[in-house]
Write a protein that holds these residues in place. Sequence first.
Motif, short mmCIF file in Angstrom:
data_model
loop_
_atom_site.label_atom_id
_atom_site.label_comp_id
_atom_site.label_asym_id
_atom_site.label_seq_id
_atom_site.Cartn_x
_atom_site.Cartn_y
_atom_site.Cartn_z
N VAL A 30 6.57 -0.24 4.68
CA VAL A 30 5.49 0.75 4.89
C VAL A 30 4.12 0.14 4.58
O VAL A 30 3.15 0.42 5.26
N LEU A 31 4.07 -0.66 3.53
CA LEU A 31 2.80 -1.31 3.16
C LEU A 31 3.03 -2.83 3.22
O LEU A 31 3.54 -3.42 2.27
N PRO A 32 2.69 -3.46 4.34
CA PRO A 32 3.20 -4.83 4.63
C PRO A 32 2.50 -5.93 3.86
O PRO A 32 1.93 -6.86 4.43
N LEU A 33 2.56 -5.88 2.55
CA LEU A 33 1.87 -6.87 1.73
C LEU A 33 2.44 -8.27 1.93
O LEU A 33 1.71 -9.26 1.91
N ASP A 34 3.77 -8.35 2.16
CA ASP A 34 4.39 -9.67 2.34
C ASP A 34 3.82 -10.40 3.56
O ASP A 34 3.43 -11.57 3.48
N VAL A 35 3.73 -9.69 4.66
CA VAL A 35 3.22 -10.31 5.89
C VAL A 35 1.73 -10.63 5.76
O VAL A 35 1.26 -11.67 6.25
N ILE A 36 1.01 -9.75 5.08
CA ILE A 36 -0.42 -9.99 4.86
C ILE A 36 -0.63 -11.32 4.12
O ILE A 36 -1.53 -12.10 4.46
N HIS A 37 0.22 -11.56 3.15
CA HIS A 37 0.08 -12.83 2.41
C HIS A 37 0.41 -14.04 3.27
O HIS A 37 -0.22 -15.08 3.15
N LEU A 69 -5.79 -2.91 2.37
CA LEU A 69 -4.63 -2.12 2.81
C LEU A 69 -4.79 -0.68 2.31
O LEU A 69 -5.09 -0.45 1.14
N VAL A 70 -4.57 0.26 3.22
CA VAL A 70 -4.62 1.68 2.88
C VAL A 70 -3.42 2.35 3.54
O VAL A 70 -3.12 2.06 4.71
N THR A 71 -2.72 3.22 2.83
CA THR A 71 -1.55 3.85 3.44
C THR A 71 -1.47 5.34 3.12
O THR A 71 -1.84 5.77 2.03
N SER A 72 -1.01 6.10 4.10
CA SER A 72 -0.68 7.51 3.85
C SER A 72 0.84 7.66 3.77
O SER A 72 1.38 8.74 3.86
N GLY A 73 1.52 6.51 3.60
CA GLY A 73 2.99 6.51 3.59
C GLY A 73 3.60 6.67 2.21
O GLY A 73 4.82 6.53 2.06
N LEU A 101 -8.17 -11.02 0.79
CA LEU A 101 -7.52 -9.72 0.66
C LEU A 101 -8.16 -8.95 -0.48
O LEU A 101 -8.33 -9.48 -1.59
N HIS A 102 -8.55 -7.71 -0.20
CA HIS A 102 -9.10 -6.85 -1.23
C HIS A 102 -8.03 -6.64 -2.31
O HIS A 102 -6.88 -6.34 -1.99
N PRO A 103 -8.35 -6.81 -3.60
CA PRO A 103 -7.31 -6.82 -4.64
C PRO A 103 -6.78 -5.43 -5.02
O PRO A 103 -6.02 -5.32 -5.97
N TYR A 104 -7.18 -4.39 -4.33
CA TYR A 104 -6.62 -3.06 -4.59
C TYR A 104 -6.13 -2.46 -3.27
O TYR A 104 -6.70 -2.74 -2.23
N TYR A 105 -5.07 -1.66 -3.37
CA TYR A 105 -4.74 -0.86 -2.20
C TYR A 105 -4.83 0.62 -2.56
O TYR A 105 -4.78 0.99 -3.74
N TYR A 106 -5.01 1.45 -1.54
CA TYR A 106 -5.18 2.89 -1.73
C TYR A 106 -4.01 3.59 -1.06
O TYR A 106 -3.63 3.25 0.06
#
Lengths: 357, 412
Positions: free
Chosen positions: A298-305, A240-244, A316-321
């Motif tokens: 903004v960073l949809p970690l819940d849905v990703i899981h 996951l990567v976000t500019s938000g 899932l990569h264990p870091y987000y940027y």
Amino acid sequence: MTMKSPYRIIYCLNQFFGGLGGEDKADHPPCIFDGPKGPAILLQQRFPEVQVVKTVVFGDNYIAGKTDVAVAEVLALLRNSIDFSGADAPHLLLAGPAFLAGRYGIGCAAICKAVQEEFGLPAVTAMHPDNPAVAEYRKEVLIGVADKDVMGMEEGLDRMLALGKKLIHHLPLVPEEDNYILQGRRQNYFTQKSGAERAVEMLLRKIAGLPYRTEYVMPSFDRVPPAAPLSDLSRARIALVTSGGIVPRGNPDRIESASASRFGTYSIKDVAALSSEGYQSIHGGYDPTYANQDPNRVLPLDVIHELLTEKVFGSLHPYYYATVGNATSVARARDFGRDIGQRLVADGVQGVILTST
Amino acid sequence: MLTIGRTWVRDLKFGREWSLRDHILTIEKNGLRTFLLGRDSRIEKLVISLARPGESVRILCVKDVIQPWSKAKGKPAGAGLRQVLSNVTVVTCGKIVGFQEGIIDMSGAGASYSPFAETFNLVLEIGVSKKLTAQEHEECVRESGLAAAEFLGKAVLCQPPDKEESFAPLASPVDPLLPRIAYVYPLLTQGLLHDSYLWGKNARNGLPQYIEPHLLLDGAITSGNCVSACDKNTTWHHQNNPIILELFRRHGRDLNFVGVLLTCEPVRLAQKEEAVAKVIEIAGNLHLQGIILSKEGFGNPDADQMMLIRKFTEMGVKTVAISDEFAGADGCSQSLADTTVEADAIVSVGNANERLLLPPQTVIFGPVSDLSRLAGAYPQSLHADGSLEIELQGIIGATNELGAQTLSCREI
């Protein structure tokens, strides 16, 4: 500057203007001479305040063919024969004019670029705007406008010296007056008329079919070809990567809410969803109320899981940027993208979900 | 016929009673305080101060700037005498609502970038109850500022103005050979603290529409925006829209000003397309040769502007658009988030990413603690000696996209 301390100049010429020979000497590696040669002698005659201390001469083919090697040789020659920090350190390097000669132009511009980077020495060349070296070097090297051929020698010499003096004395370049090739840098200045007056004036000219000049020429945008689709999503590692602007609460990296100068790397190992206690938006330009209520918007970690549980993708990569897109320049965003991309590739990530605001 | 009566002051001070004598404006602070606290119980803190041109004053977290006005009762909007204090403003500031409040420096290098370094400013620092939402906070400050400007105007504008300027109805006949020109005037209407108000109502609904410019000069539009300070159109800018004034000035002489197309800058692509189509439809009936197109904000609104340019060009109408640039601190980046080849006549009002080092100011109004969070500032913005490193972006009105300033930008 008085006559006692003249402008000390290093001069660069190709084999022809440096007196080594014609096309037969075009493969000659760079060499260095004391004092002026060829056009440098003419420059010294025209300007008594100038003292050409060294002249570097290089073969056209040699420098255009293996530019990196040739430039490194030029730098070594200069380093070994000149004390750049001593009392007699040179003030300026001039190269050319190269007129329309492409190989010569590349040599001049490449040396200017290297010398200003390596020694912090101001450097100027001159050539015709259609010289192929212009497109490649104009943003990094100050290039005076020169004629097509040697008929414009004196004008080219005068122009290079005038531009060089501006660099030495840190004087601003004036596009309408200084006859140099624009360097693609936008700079603010005050005009006589307000923007509204200029706009109405420009429109009346445009309607009347009279010439007018836009104050900003549209750039051509980069088009990034999309990567090939993932062949097997069920085995893919996704990041996951976000500019938000979603960051851990407190904004540990102090990423700016506009014109971001950095991105952050945050662990989401063992985090199933982003909580409003743990994460926040620091992005300017929009009301962050809803993002702060539920940062997963903004960073949809819940849905990703959820998808991970359903085995839709492999891991899932264990870091987000995260960074902030608001007012962040395209050039800087490109740097962030390249940097994050390299890290992801190194970590074996195959797919990225990019979210903005 | 609308007449704007302008009065100038040469000083601004506090005193026991309201007065405007010999061009010296006296403000009765307690009366103003009682009025403002009385009309909105959400205000918990109110500091009233003065900032004059040339003073060593920095105003932080400015939300809006408003020109005090007075209108005789019984005259309809867009007609009659509107009196204004030409070089006096009400400035609202306070704790940050949406990152994008800005600063005004009354002296030093920063002063040359803001129109409000040249005006006599009544500064209201407004603090509200912590229980309020950001939206309620914004509303409270916005309405208090407008109320103060009206209160001030009514209190002192009771004598003939220094100068009157009349704006005849556009229907009066002009030379039919003059080019027919309209002004396309987008308002930021993105919601989420990025709103503008038409007749006091949120302008998200009911736009685009054709509107008589007289109504706009009579204060039809007010600002409720937390967009970046440099290209936020404050209420003052709407009250004094320089494009409308310039088109009126040349109306009947160099051009035929046929009116204003007021439009919106929504968020969603479908809404943008719908708005542009509506503008084009209205414009179709006006037989235009050219338009001036302004903007508010940057980034997302670049798309609205480019779409309008493209569509107007397609219908054979010549366009000139005003925009600022975000070309990076070094000026080397692309300036806009969207472009189109038809955009061949742009007036640039400056690169908002330019970094400035502003000298310290003796007096600071507004919340210093919020300074480094302003858009355009960064954590190290405030130096130990009080000097301030900030992007032009953080200065109110610095790159105004109605073209109020003389700043421009060029390639070097």
